[in-house]
Scaffold this motif. Sequence first.
Motif, PDB file in Angstrom:
ATOM      1  N   HIS A 201       5.139  -3.907  15.021  1.00 13.94           N
ATOM      2  CA  HIS A 201       6.241  -3.150  15.604  1.00 13.94           C
ATOM      3  C   HIS A 201       7.222  -2.792  14.495  1.00 13.94           C
ATOM      4  O   HIS A 201       7.739  -3.654  13.803  1.00 13.94           O
ATOM      5  CB  HIS A 201       6.950  -3.975  16.684  1.00 13.94           C
ATOM      6  CG  HIS A 201       8.018  -3.211  17.385  1.00 13.94           C
ATOM      7  ND1 HIS A 201       7.738  -2.280  18.362  1.00 13.94           N
ATOM      8  CD2 HIS A 201       9.364  -3.205  17.236  1.00 13.94           C
ATOM      9  CE1 HIS A 201       8.869  -1.742  18.798  1.00 13.94           C
ATOM     10  NE2 HIS A 201       9.881  -2.291  18.124  1.00 13.94           N
ATOM     11  N   HIS A 202       7.433  -1.524  14.319  1.00 15.63           N
ATOM     12  CA  HIS A 202       8.338  -1.052  13.289  1.00 15.63           C
ATOM     13  C   HIS A 202       9.741  -0.999  13.876  1.00 15.63           C
ATOM     14  O   HIS A 202      10.000  -0.288  14.831  1.00 15.63           O
ATOM     15  CB  HIS A 202       7.887   0.338  12.806  1.00 15.63           C
ATOM     16  CG  HIS A 202       8.530   0.752  11.532  1.00 15.63           C
ATOM     17  ND1 HIS A 202       8.769   2.067  11.213  1.00 15.63           N
ATOM     18  CD2 HIS A 202       8.974   0.037  10.472  1.00 15.63           C
ATOM     19  CE1 HIS A 202       9.344   2.130  10.018  1.00 15.63           C
ATOM     20  NE2 HIS A 202       9.474   0.911   9.546  1.00 15.63           N
ATOM     21  N   MET A 203      10.635  -1.777  13.283  1.00 20.37           N
ATOM     22  CA  MET A 203      11.986  -1.927  13.830  1.00 20.37           C
ATOM     23  C   MET A 203      12.909  -0.750  13.532  1.00 20.37           C
ATOM     24  O   MET A 203      14.019  -0.686  14.048  1.00 20.37           O
ATOM     25  CB  MET A 203      12.629  -3.198  13.263  1.00 20.37           C
ATOM     26  CG  MET A 203      11.927  -4.471  13.676  1.00 20.37           C
ATOM     27  SD  MET A 203      11.957  -4.671  15.464  1.00 20.37           S
ATOM     28  CE  MET A 203      11.717  -6.435  15.590  1.00 20.37           C
ATOM     29  N   ILE A 205      12.995   3.352  11.180  1.00 18.91           N
ATOM     30  CA  ILE A 205      12.202   4.474  10.693  1.00 18.91           C
ATOM     31  C   ILE A 205      12.226   4.451   9.173  1.00 18.91           C
ATOM     32  O   ILE A 205      13.144   3.883   8.569  1.00 18.91           O
ATOM     33  CB  ILE A 205      12.758   5.839  11.189  1.00 18.91           C
ATOM     34  CG1 ILE A 205      14.227   6.023  10.741  1.00 18.91           C
ATOM     35  CG2 ILE A 205      12.630   5.959  12.703  1.00 18.91           C
ATOM     36  CD1 ILE A 205      14.725   7.443  10.901  1.00 18.91           C
ATOM     37  N   ASP A 206      11.191   5.032   8.586  1.00 15.80           N
ATOM     38  CA  ASP A 206      11.165   5.139   7.133  1.00 15.80           C
ATOM     39  C   ASP A 206      11.433   6.586   6.747  1.00 15.80           C
ATOM     40  O   ASP A 206      10.846   7.508   7.337  1.00 15.80           O
ATOM     41  CB  ASP A 206       9.796   4.712   6.578  1.00 15.80           C
ATOM     42  CG  ASP A 206       9.573   3.211   6.746  1.00 15.80           C
ATOM     43  OD1 ASP A 206      10.574   2.493   6.929  1.00 15.80           O
ATOM     44  OD2 ASP A 206       8.405   2.774   6.717  1.00 15.80           O
ATOM     45  N   ILE A 207      12.300   6.761   5.795  1.00 20.37           N
ATOM     46  CA  ILE A 207      12.585   8.101   5.291  1.00 20.37           C
ATOM     47  C   ILE A 207      12.095   8.167   3.854  1.00 20.37           C
ATOM     48  O   ILE A 207      12.529   7.379   3.000  1.00 20.37           O
ATOM     49  CB  ILE A 207      14.100   8.412   5.376  1.00 20.37           C
ATOM     50  CG1 ILE A 207      14.556   8.385   6.844  1.00 20.37           C
ATOM     51  CG2 ILE A 207      14.409   9.770   4.733  1.00 20.37           C
ATOM     52  CD1 ILE A 207      16.052   8.348   7.030  1.00 20.37           C
ATOM     53  N   LEU A 282      13.584   4.811   2.290  1.00 26.08           N
ATOM     54  CA  LEU A 282      14.678   4.121   2.979  1.00 26.08           C
ATOM     55  C   LEU A 282      14.178   3.673   4.342  1.00 26.08           C
ATOM     56  O   LEU A 282      13.622   4.469   5.116  1.00 26.08           O
ATOM     57  CB  LEU A 282      15.883   5.056   3.178  1.00 26.08           C
ATOM     58  CG  LEU A 282      16.995   4.499   4.095  1.00 26.08           C
ATOM     59  CD1 LEU A 282      17.704   3.309   3.459  1.00 26.08           C
ATOM     60  CD2 LEU A 282      18.012   5.591   4.447  1.00 26.08           C
ATOM     61  N   HIS A 283      14.317   2.367   4.607  1.00 25.34           N
ATOM     62  CA  HIS A 283      14.036   1.831   5.941  1.00 25.34           C
ATOM     63  C   HIS A 283      15.376   1.778   6.657  1.00 25.34           C
ATOM     64  O   HIS A 283      16.321   1.142   6.177  1.00 25.34           O
ATOM     65  CB  HIS A 283      13.396   0.448   5.839  1.00 25.34           C
ATOM     66  CG  HIS A 283      13.261  -0.245   7.159  1.00 25.34           C
ATOM     67  ND1 HIS A 283      12.170  -0.077   7.981  1.00 25.34           N
ATOM     68  CD2 HIS A 283      14.097  -1.104   7.805  1.00 25.34           C
ATOM     69  CE1 HIS A 283      12.334  -0.819   9.081  1.00 25.34           C
ATOM     70  NE2 HIS A 283      13.508  -1.445   8.999  1.00 25.34           N
ATOM     71  N   PHE A 284      15.445   2.459   7.799  1.00 25.05           N
ATOM     72  CA  PHE A 284      16.719   2.609   8.501  1.00 25.05           C
ATOM     73  C   PHE A 284      16.588   2.080   9.923  1.00 25.05           C
ATOM     74  O   PHE A 284      15.665   2.443  10.649  1.00 25.05           O
ATOM     75  CB  PHE A 284      17.098   4.104   8.508  1.00 25.05           C
ATOM     76  CG  PHE A 284      18.328   4.433   9.303  1.00 25.05           C
ATOM     77  CD1 PHE A 284      19.570   3.918   8.950  1.00 25.05           C
ATOM     78  CD2 PHE A 284      18.253   5.298  10.399  1.00 25.05           C
ATOM     79  CE1 PHE A 284      20.723   4.248   9.684  1.00 25.05           C
ATOM     80  CE2 PHE A 284      19.396   5.621  11.139  1.00 25.05           C
ATOM     81  CZ  PHE A 284      20.628   5.093  10.772  1.00 25.05           C
TER      82      PHE A 284
HETATM   83 ZN   LIG Z   1      10.362   0.630   7.596  1.00 28.22          ZN
END
Ligand SMILES: [Zn+2]
Length: 304
Positions: A201-203, A205-207, A282-284
């Motif tokens: 589960h990805h908490m 979003i990745d930019i 960036l993990h946001f």
């Molecule tokens: Zn991420």
Amino acid sequence: MMNVIIAAKFLRSPKKLSFDEPKVASLALGAVALVLAATFGLGWMIRGADGAALAEMQKLRTELDAQRVALDAARSEAQMEVNAIAARVGELQAQANRLNALGERLTRVGKLKDGEFNFGELPGQGGAEGAGDMPSRELLASLDALEAQFDHSGNQLSVLEALLFDQSLEADAVPAGMPAPGYISSGYGGRNDPFGRGRAHHMGIDIDANTGDPVTAAAGGVVSFSGVRNGYGNVVEIDHGNGYTTLYAHNSQNLVRAGDVVRADQQIARVGSTGRSTGSHLHFEVKLNGRQVNPRQFLQKARG
Ligand SMILES: [Zn+2]
């Protein structure tokens, strides 16, 4: 001629001693003179010793007086410094009370979690210098530094207060806009683990962005964490004071400290690949009341 009759038991009959009168007189006179001389001599000696002691005592008393004057001067000087320090401590105490009251009010009204705020760490302590009496000048200087720190925290609180209570700023506190230049390379929710460990589960979003690209605050708020967190690498967390918090992870460098007040779009870090990351991005994350929500819904929102 002088006759003395001596009668005693061991003498069968009293004995009569005859003295030549002038001889006795001179003897007696001699004895008296000797006693008088001895008395005078002793007296003179005693008086002489007394005099020396008195002189010595006088000298000591003078020295003592001088020392007392010096001590009084030192004491009044020290007292002045102590008074200055006491006044400074009083000011700091008043500031601390004000900050505490304001902090409590903000925590209550802004529905912030208790102890979540850290209004800047105190300057680093320690060093190689040996222990010893702290020169009062140094003490005053460190109090000045402490005062500056208080001022800084006070200003931050004032800005935070404005941020939380000014209605025109309220809309600003809802996350909006992209926190880094780039496209969303991985969405929120179920996905294949980037490290090949199945579904995860990805908490957030990745930019996709380049190392060094600016990471910007999605909304105004106060930095509640800035540092290294397991898996996240260098991470910044911002509390927006209305139940929302945002998190920015894998930064190559954080540019803000816990307690800093940030405005929307203010740069807070540089994009990187620290922590559990396969490449620069960036993990946001966005949390509402402590639970992750899909950040995508906020990214298109225009700020009011
Ligand atoms: Zn991420």
